[in-house]
Design a protein around this motif. Structure first.
Motif, PDB file in Angstrom:
ATOM      1  N   LEU B 249       0.819  -1.221   0.000  1.00 51.49           N
ATOM      2  CA  LEU B 249       0.000   0.000   0.000  1.00 51.49           C
ATOM      3  C   LEU B 249       0.849   1.265   0.000  1.00 51.49           C
ATOM      4  O   LEU B 249       0.319   2.367  -0.040  1.00 51.49           O
ATOM      5  N   VAL B 250       2.165   1.117   0.100  1.00 47.34           N
ATOM      6  CA  VAL B 250       3.024   2.299   0.246  1.00 47.34           C
ATOM      7  C   VAL B 250       4.256   2.201  -0.647  1.00 47.34           C
ATOM      8  O   VAL B 250       4.781   1.123  -0.882  1.00 47.34           O
ATOM      9  N   ALA B 299       1.415   2.499   8.797  1.00 49.80           N
ATOM     10  CA  ALA B 299       2.369   3.026   7.831  1.00 49.80           C
ATOM     11  C   ALA B 299       1.681   4.084   6.989  1.00 49.80           C
ATOM     12  O   ALA B 299       0.732   3.796   6.280  1.00 49.80           O
ATOM     13  N   ALA B 300       2.159   5.320   7.084  1.00 49.16           N
ATOM     14  CA  ALA B 300       1.703   6.364   6.162  1.00 49.16           C
ATOM     15  C   ALA B 300       2.570   6.251   4.916  1.00 49.16           C
ATOM     16  O   ALA B 300       3.635   5.636   4.948  1.00 49.16           O
ATOM     17  N   ASN B 301       2.101   6.848   3.828  1.00 51.08           N
ATOM     18  CA  ASN B 301       2.850   6.749   2.577  1.00 51.08           C
ATOM     19  C   ASN B 301       3.515   8.073   2.233  1.00 51.08           C
ATOM     20  O   ASN B 301       3.762   8.367   1.091  1.00 51.08           O
ATOM     21  N   THR B 302       3.777   8.876   3.252  1.00 56.05           N
ATOM     22  CA  THR B 302       4.332  10.197   2.944  1.00 56.05           C
ATOM     23  C   THR B 302       5.059  10.782   4.151  1.00 56.05           C
ATOM     24  O   THR B 302       4.828  10.369   5.288  1.00 56.05           O
ATOM     25  N   ILE B 311      -1.700  13.576  10.459  1.00 53.47           N
ATOM     26  CA  ILE B 311      -2.029  12.210  10.025  1.00 53.47           C
ATOM     27  C   ILE B 311      -2.392  11.348  11.229  1.00 53.47           C
ATOM     28  O   ILE B 311      -3.369  10.604  11.213  1.00 53.47           O
TER      29      ILE B 311
END
Lengths: 334, 693
Positions: B249-250, B299-302, B311
């Motif tokens: 997803l990231v 887990a963020a993607n940024t 976030i």
């Protein structure tokens, strides 16, 4: 507000966990009030070449049902439209007591046919337009394939997450009314209440600032506008709606839809032309009606699990027939 | 350097499809290269949500030249045939062909020297073919194109030896030229840039906030997540499935930790974990004592400008709203006792021909009660647990989270004041769910779990709904395996035939198949599953068959003890030789029986036993038989096998000295009957004819 998994009868009146006492209105920022945000979305999509429409004047369960999406998804011409559509989901009513669930809520719907090459960028631009800044937020496209058994429609795409919250449904339609879409349209659906709650930072839908005006100056919250509506319609949907009448109306709408289509077909055959003779639009009105009547019956809990499938199938047959008729008028034009 | 780099850049590929897509890309390209005679030294593929990447090394400049020989028509053949042959091989005169003498006469031959094509040309075709034939599990069209890909495909980067590969892909309404550009992270570095080779590609993408290698991303997610937990004195709950999904997803994982609001910590922790995982893809965090901590990791993607503050608070809010739903169900569900929910099972169909879950529950109650009596635990508890086992299916929580069935039943049962043994059995009764799932060991749990599965198996076999090939929609194989594990791992002495028969009659006429057929079918189904289950443990399937076909053993624990003893015997020299001697005897008997069209099963006549070796064998056989019988009565299978092992020396001596096919027909017949006795006596412990190897 699309998460509508509980519709059992035991979650009706007793569903009072957090009673919603009307609070003093908190003005966050007039730029982020409900009506400003809607205007911003409309303005943004108008700039992308969309026809800004008004809601369809019938009860529907989702913005997709609007003929501007269902029917216009079919046929070879280009089509770009955006509109707010009030949606009715009778089974989701909670008598105004639940901070997240409503039987009447708003979707913002965008349809673009053919899907633009920069679909994702265009969509992200709309989030930016309502103040969701991608440098601070975590925006993600998470697989979620869309299917509407009542419309005989499906597509592939994602739900879009903003900091873990689903803010939109993003779908490349593949089929509508059982007919392959060519060209393929892009459909975007924003659940406005949930999105706006996030933007305004409120926990309860009824606390949404509607107009950016302080209460003492007559400003309104979402609760001021809709709370009574939720209470009354929950009572109606769950308790009062006459099931005998609803069953009859369903049959009537079904029969009327068929009659309209048949009449149109006879004319089209006589005159050798589909457009102007076939009547998919008025027939489709009856299909929308039947769909809503089914939703009401479902909320009243009078349709068993096995019957449920059969009713969905009957609405789908109507939708297919309307879509086929529509498609004929479009193909002929091309 | 002859490196080939390919990147297919698209809109977000579903996480669950990524690993297979990367493997498919590699396989499809490599297969085509091999078919084209292009060798390579190394192939690696990578996948992120937005790109599929393949790199190959050591490719040659050209395909090798090949000469291809074609046989043509016979010399003097019809003109039409000659013309066709010349046309197919671009000959202007038949004299250009060679005449060769073959056993069938003189034929025209032509040898075509095919020049190897440039690798670039072949690669370009391979790329197009790969994209065309890519096996996505679900694909779509977009815009006005007729081509299908998993999601819109935006660019094809193809570089061979540092140069952009010439080529293009035709979508139907649009052509996409191969290029040497890609772009970085959607938000952090969205601009297009050129790359030269793999190192350059990986390096520039890293600067552009994309980690191309999924293994690196996975490791990073795990390491960072663990570090966040350790910093708080906590630990990460291991979940490799979730870890893999999040990796998909990231492109640029940044791990963050949020808090679960205190008010939700009173909701059952399985509910919190499930909601976090299923809806939000959050990792659960554990306290030192293994209890769920009031934290979650995601887990963020940024890389956010505020360090992730927005976030985190956003995710905390989303979770709070999710959990208030869960909390609502928890509060709501507890208002009705489990026992009042049993009647709601009347509206849930178990199987169209087998009635409702309410009916199943009644049958399972009786069966669980009688199993409890056999295994010596309290049948009242077992019946109660069976009665309530399915009741949680009508709760809001299980409706929302079906995977919590049973687990919620336990919570609600404890809340209602049911016995903890009953509550445990409710939670356990679906288990074990596979070969690696925990197998219940509490007696009440075992009784209910067994009864539930026996009822299911008998029902489906009784209406002839059997698994076929890879299709097993009702998980009957799993149910059979569960029965095997429950019995063997808990050393239960249960008569399966009897249990199946009791279950069959509980269906009171609903079953369409005859009882015998149903139960026999089930017994061999169980035997098959047993072989599969024991294969991994190195138990030979032929030994299981050898014991199972005797038909007198439906107690799995005893059966396995026999198989064990048999395996032990065969490992010894005596055992191995005994088997060899048995086979010799059996062969002789079989051949002679065929010759005489008779069966040598008469009692051995001791008077006719002339040679000492045959007398000794007869005595040894009858002695071993008695000993084995006694040992079997004591269920001492090792002893029984030992008794048989002693047969080896007299058998060897017999074959050494005695002529079976004596001229005297009476002696011959008696000796054949003696040999046939061997199989009968060995047959007390196993059918030796089924043993392989």
């Amino acid at each position: 507000m699309t998460n509508s998994n509980m519709s059992q009868s035991d979650t009706k009146k007793s569903d009072v966990t957090k009673s919603v006492a009307p609070k003093t209105k908190v003005i966050v920022d007039p730029e982020r009030c409900v009506q400003r945000l809607i205007l911003k979305l409309q303005d943004y999509w108008a700039r992308q070449g969309c026809v800004i429409l008004q809601p369809y004047d019938m009860e529907v369960g989702a913005g997709t049902f609007h003929p501007a999406t269902t029917l216009r998804s079919l046929g070879p011409d280009t089509w770009r439209a955006a509109y707010v559509q009030p949606c009715r989901r009778p089974a989701d009513g909670r008598y105004g007591d639940n901070p997240n669930r409503l039987q009447h809520y708003y979707q913002f719907q965008v349809i673009m046919k053919p899907s633009p090459a920069n679909s994702q960028e265009l969509y992200l631009g709309s989030l930016d337009a309502i103040g969701i800044d991608s440098s601070k937020h975590d925006l993600r496209f998470v697989e979620d394939d869309w299917e509407s058994p009542t419309l005989g429609a499906w597509g592939l795409g994602w739900e879009v997450w903003c900091d873990g919250m689903e803010v939109s449904q993003f779908t490349y339609f593949q089929q509508v009314g059982g007919i392959e879409c060519n060209p393929v349209p892009l459909e975007l659906t924003y659940g406005l209440e949930r999105l706006f709650m996030y933007v305004q930072g409120v926990e309860n839908v009824y606390d949404l600032d509607w107009d950016g005006v302080p209460a003492e100056e007559g400003g309104k919250t979402y609760g001021d506008v809709f709370h009574q509506n939720e209470v009354e319609f929950s009572t109606f949907n769950f308790e009062i709606a006459s099931t005998d009448e609803l069953f009859r109306h369903f049959e009537d709408a079904e029969a009327e839809c068929a009659r309209i289509l048949k009449f149109g077909e006879a004319n089209a055959e006589k005159n050798g032309k589909a457009k102007g003779n076939l009547l998919p639009l008025p027939a489709y009105d009856q299909c929308m009606k039947a769909s809503h009547l089914f939703n009401l019956l479902d909320a009243r809990g009078v349709i068993s699990v096995t019957e449920r499938q059969a009713y969905i199938g009957r609405v789908r047959e109507l939708a297919k027939a309307c879509c086929e008729a529509w498609n004929k008028t479009q193909l002929e034009e091309a | 350097m002859s490196e080939f780099l390919l990147e297919l850049h698209s809109e977000e590929i579903p996480a669950r499809m990524q690993a297979k897509a990367a493997a498919d890309l590699k396989k499809i390209v490599c297969d085509q290269l091999k078919a084209a005679g292009l060798a390579f030294t190394d192939a690696r593929s990578f996948v992120t949500p937005r790109r599929l990447t393949l790199v190959l090394d050591g490719l040659p400049e050209k395909q090798p030249d090949v000469s291809e020989e074609k046989k043509g028509p016979k010399v003097g053949a019809h003109e039409k045939a000659l013309e066709g042959f010349m046309k197919a091989n671009s000959l202007t005169s038949i004299d250009q062909a060679e005449i060769r003498n073959t056993p069938k006469g003189d034929f025209y031959f032509v040898v075509n020297e095919i020049k190897g094509r440039d690798t670039t040309e072949v690669l370009s075709e391979i790329v197009v073919e790969t994209i065309k034939s890519f096996p996505w599990p679900k694909s779509m069209k977009w815009s006005r194109n007729s081509f299908r890909w998993v999601r819109p495909l935006h660019s094809i980067l193809a570089i061979f030896k540092g140069e952009t590969l010439k080529g293009a892909f035709d979508f139907g309404n649009q052509t996409l030229d191969f290029g040497n550009q890609t772009r970085g992270h959607r938000f952090l570095a969205p601009d297009w840039f050129e790359v030269k080779n793999l190192d350059d590609y990986l390096h520039k993408l890293r600067l552009a906030k994309v980690l191309v290698d999924e293994n690196e991303r996975r490791d990073l997610i795990e390491t960072q997540a663990k570090a966040l937990c350790v910093a708080e004195g906590l630990s990460l709950k291991d979940d490799q499935g979730l870890l893999n999904e999040v990796t998909g997803l990231v492109e640029w994982p940044v791990l963050l930790m949020g808090r679960i609001a205190d008010r939700f910590m009173s909701v059952p922790h399985e509910v919190l974990s499930t909601s976090m995982k299923e809806h939000q893809k959050y990792f659960s965090v554990l306290e030192g004592d293994g209890k769920l901590a009031n934290r979650f990791v995601f887990a963020a993607n940024t890389e956010a400008v505020d360090g992730g503050k927005t976030i985190i608070s956003g995710n905390e809010r989303v979770l709070a709203s999710r959990l208030s739903d869960a909390e609502f169900f928890w509060d709501q569900d507890k208002k009705a006792k489990l026992e009042t929910r049993v009647k709601a099972l009347k509206t849930i169909v178990f199987q169209a021909k087998l009635g409702t879950l309410a009916e199943k529950v009644i049958r399972v109650q009786d069966l669980a009660g009688s199993i409890a009596e056999q295994t010596g635990c309290n049948p009242v508890f077992a019946r109660r647990a069976a009665e309530l086992a399915k009741a949680d299916l009508s709760t809001g929580m299980v409706y929302e989270f079906p995977e919590l069935q049973g687990i919620m039943g336990r919570y609600y049962a404890l809340h209602d004041g049911e016995s903890p043994l009953v509550a445990e059995a409710i939670a356990d009764h679906y288990s074990p769910l596979g070969p690696s799932d925990r197998c219940p060991s509490a007696p009440i749990s075992i009784a209910v779990a067994l009864a539930d599965k026996i009822d299911t198996l008998v029902g489906f076999f009784g209406i002839d709904e059997l698994p076929t090939g890879s299709k097993d929609p009702f998980a009957l194989r799993r149910a059979a395996l569960s029965i095997i594990r429950l019995i063997t791992e808990n050393n239960l002495q249960i008569n399966l035939r009897k249990a199946f028969a009791a279950s069959f009659s509980a269906y009171t006429g609903q079953l369409t198949e005859p009882e015998d057929k149903t139960i026999d079918g089930l017994m061999s189904f169980i035997a098959d599953r047993l072989k599969v289950a024991l294969k991994d443990k190195g138990v030979r399937h032929d030994l299981i068959t050898a014991v199972f076909v005797l038909g007198d053993e439906d107690d799995l624990v005893r059966l396995l003890a026999r198989v064990d003893a048999l395996a032990g015997l065969l490992k010894t020299d005596d055992g191995a030789n005994l088997l060899a001697a048995y086979r010799r005897a059996a062969n002789i008997v079989r051949i002679e029986e065929k010759k005489d069209k008779t069966v040598f099963d008469a009692t051995v006549d001791t008077v006719l036993l002339q040679q000492s070796e045959e007398q000794a064998l007869h005595e040894a056989l009858e002695g071993a038989s008695q000993e084995a019988t006694k040992a079997l009565e004591r269920e001492d299978f090792t002893e029984a096998m030992a008794a048989l092992a002693g047969l080896r020396p007299p058998m060897d001596a017999f074959f050494d000295k005695v002529t079976v096919n004596d001229d005297d027909p009476a002696l011959r017949k008696n000796r054949l009957c003696l040999l046939s006795r061997i199989g009968v006596i060995l047959g007390q412990v196993a059918d030796f004819s089924r043993i392989e190897g």
